[in-house]
Design an enzyme around this catalytic site. Structure first.
Site, PDB file in Angstrom:
ATOM      1  N   GLU A  81       0.836  -1.196   0.000  1.00 50.52           N
ATOM      2  CA  GLU A  81       0.000   0.000   0.000  1.00 50.52           C
ATOM      3  C   GLU A  81       0.882   1.262   0.000  1.00 50.52           C
ATOM      4  O   GLU A  81       0.585   2.243  -0.699  1.00 50.52           O
ATOM      5  CB  GLU A  81      -0.925  -0.002   1.223  1.00 50.52           C
TER       6      GLU A  81
ATOM      7  N   ASP B 222       2.720  13.292 -14.777  1.00 47.29           N
ATOM      8  CA  ASP B 222       1.633  13.674 -15.688  1.00 47.29           C
ATOM      9  C   ASP B 222       1.502  15.192 -15.791  1.00 47.29           C
ATOM     10  O   ASP B 222       1.242  15.737 -16.863  1.00 47.29           O
ATOM     11  CB  ASP B 222       0.320  13.065 -15.176  1.00 47.29           C
TER      12      ASP B 222
END
Lengths: 158, 158, 158, 158, 158, 158
Positions: E111, E125
């Site tokens: 996680e 991005d």
């Protein structure tokens, strides 16, 4: 109390609930989709079987409750132990209600709100071809119980 | 018009849009989260950097727009080409607005509503420790354009 | 027993399991994908490494088990503690089997069924270019243990 | 034809469909959930409103069709343009049928199979408290049209 | 120790953790996104409010932590009880760090790694239009505690 | 160029790509998981069938590519038309590579990066019981083609 979803430096985080007790918790939320009587009539008794429209919205709400932690970024994933969603066409509106239960370290207010909201949007989706101006309103928690803060019931606003 | 999400036998279905034109479409939805001035002050200028709280809600709304078809059962999956979400704390409320664009066979009203709703629930989640009674209200489409039914703008309600 | 997924008024709900005990539970489901011997030969020993095809179906089944509550509306989200999926090409068919374990308030029959079904559909997807007529059949629970109803094993049908 | 989901070196891949034509495609799949007449009677006319049970399974199937590419690893995401799911209780079984449409570079057989399968598992989930031994069977594509391979209809097996 | 994700016959499975203790567990992972000083300057002080860019990446990381078991096939679904993600622009890079906590039968290393990785991809991005050559590197667990294997801290590599 | 994911007022948004051309696009990303030769030997030739471990990571990468827009907040949903993922154990590391193709209005760099990253994390998950110190590194785009900016290939860094 402060805004617990933020650290001292102002950064958003999923607050650590490890030290909180695992207890039974429940929350109920309601909302109202306001439209026109002729639209409600169609859902309830008209060209559409009431069971089908209501059931579609109900299922959407139940499924949405289970996805709350994927939608609301700082919510914890929870082992939801029960969900009831009611979708009641009446007069010029559709009344929506959801009750969610868990045995967990955090409450289920967000799950109840998400259920009732998505159920309401699903009704809107069904009727938007005949009433695009319908409005989802009064989305609110009306009661919760369990956890550190115990039971809370919304006061009536006269 | 009838309720297109249902067949003649009353069964819900995802209506076949194969024959509809692929055109540029856009929809804008708004909502209001009603709380207290002291809570809004915290979000905007108080113990919480405004940018962080607003950005968290904005991202939640943008992501939710992309998952509309997973939440609202009869919605079509769409190639969303742009999403803007605004979260504006002001006075005793937080104003929410979302505009979604696509080039597709169906409109994006549901995507705009889903974005603005999830953004609003995310703000509620942030403030519920200090105002559990806050209410998300006036969730509505205010404008849409493109497709067979063309441009529609909500009339002001005086 | 009655249909517990429905309330007295006939509405579907996610039944409240808060009062049920947290116990170790396990369920096994099986299914068969019926195709042709030449197709099975390709999967097992032919132009496709057996390990790759079997592994792809196995992974699909394991992942699907974890998403059961997203797919089957009235299922509870569960802390799955183990999943085994077997995909065995043999003769004119591929035998599928899945065992799921949890320590929770409800059983994992639906998780086992979902795993075996998605594994089977994944095999079909791989072979549909050479046998579109293949059939997934005999999807069933063969054993479950734990919980109030205890151990159950399917009787052989001669 | 070969198994197109695998490269010459045997590795699974999502086959490149860039060069395929964008055309209207449709597929229909069916399945049968075998149980007992008394169980079917409950769903259809007994202590459970037929509309509710059928609608829950129908919605589950429609939603599942939209998630096929998340479940079946080598499937392409598709702009599904319509989905019909039928859930028909009759005698000792529940008949399931799903038709999916798209305008895309690949077919929707997997989407139709996923819809019918998840609808069937949802019915099983509703009745498992009264008939754990129910079986989902005969999951198959019965017709598809569009694309390079054109129309295909399953031959009747006498 | 062996590769526990595989059975004696070499098949991947989600290992059964039913017999492991439910204990408090924590893991921290870090990563670095290497770019150029002028790009970092834009994120931190330039034409982009630092809070917005950092918050978007942080939210992406928090949400991704909750979806680890959907992405990494053999991971168990976990009741995550807290997540902190830090995104720190500095010099020619952006430093990423994530700490995840649970009270469960398995650890949260995956996680933490998923959170830090998706936060890093989200920064990429945002900057790829001005530096497509940026590299995400040094994705690693730096500390974990709880469970059978207890506390572990990465040795410094000089 | 500026940071297009942000408006003039600094707010993050999903940039409107409606006016961009629908063209064939492709991107390739690579990464390296650094571990120890004895660990790589186990994956490739040891107690674990190579096909199974490699296939699990490959499937995880392919599935992750399809979920990129759910993970990276400002990414557009795309009709991915093909994905190849390679997982190559060699010496003291596992080399990862992913190529994604689409015919769309935006590129697939983020999809390729997400595929290669999740494939790498999946390999880490498999080996962490024997090498918790393994590091995922050099996650980068190595080539892209199509769209306004055309073809780009990473220069070799000596």
């Amino acid at each position: 109390g402060g805004l617990t979803h933020y650290r001292a430096d102002g950064a958003a985080h999923m607050v650590d609930v490890s030290a909180k007790d695992v207890t039974a918790r429940e929350a109920t939320a309601t909302a109202v989709l306001r439209t026109r009587p002729d639209v409600v009539a169609r859902i309830a008794t008209g060209d559409l079987p009431k069971g089908e429209a209501v059931a579609v919205a109900r299922v959407a709400g139940i499924l949405a409750a289970k996805r709350t932690h994927e939608l609301v970024p700082l919510c914890h994933p929870l082992p939801i132990s029960g969900v009831d969603v009611d979708v009641v066409p009446s007069g010029d509106h559709v009344a929506l209600s959801a009750t969610v239960r868990t045995t967990s370290r955090t409450g289920v207010e967000m799950e109840a709100l998400t259920a009732v909201t998505v159920a309401g949007l699903t009704v809107y989706d069904m009727i938007k071809a005949v009433d695009r101006a319908a409005v989802l309103t009064d989305v609110q928690v009306v009661a919760k119980s369990g956890g550190t803060t115990g039971t809370w019931v919304r006061e009536e606003q006269a």
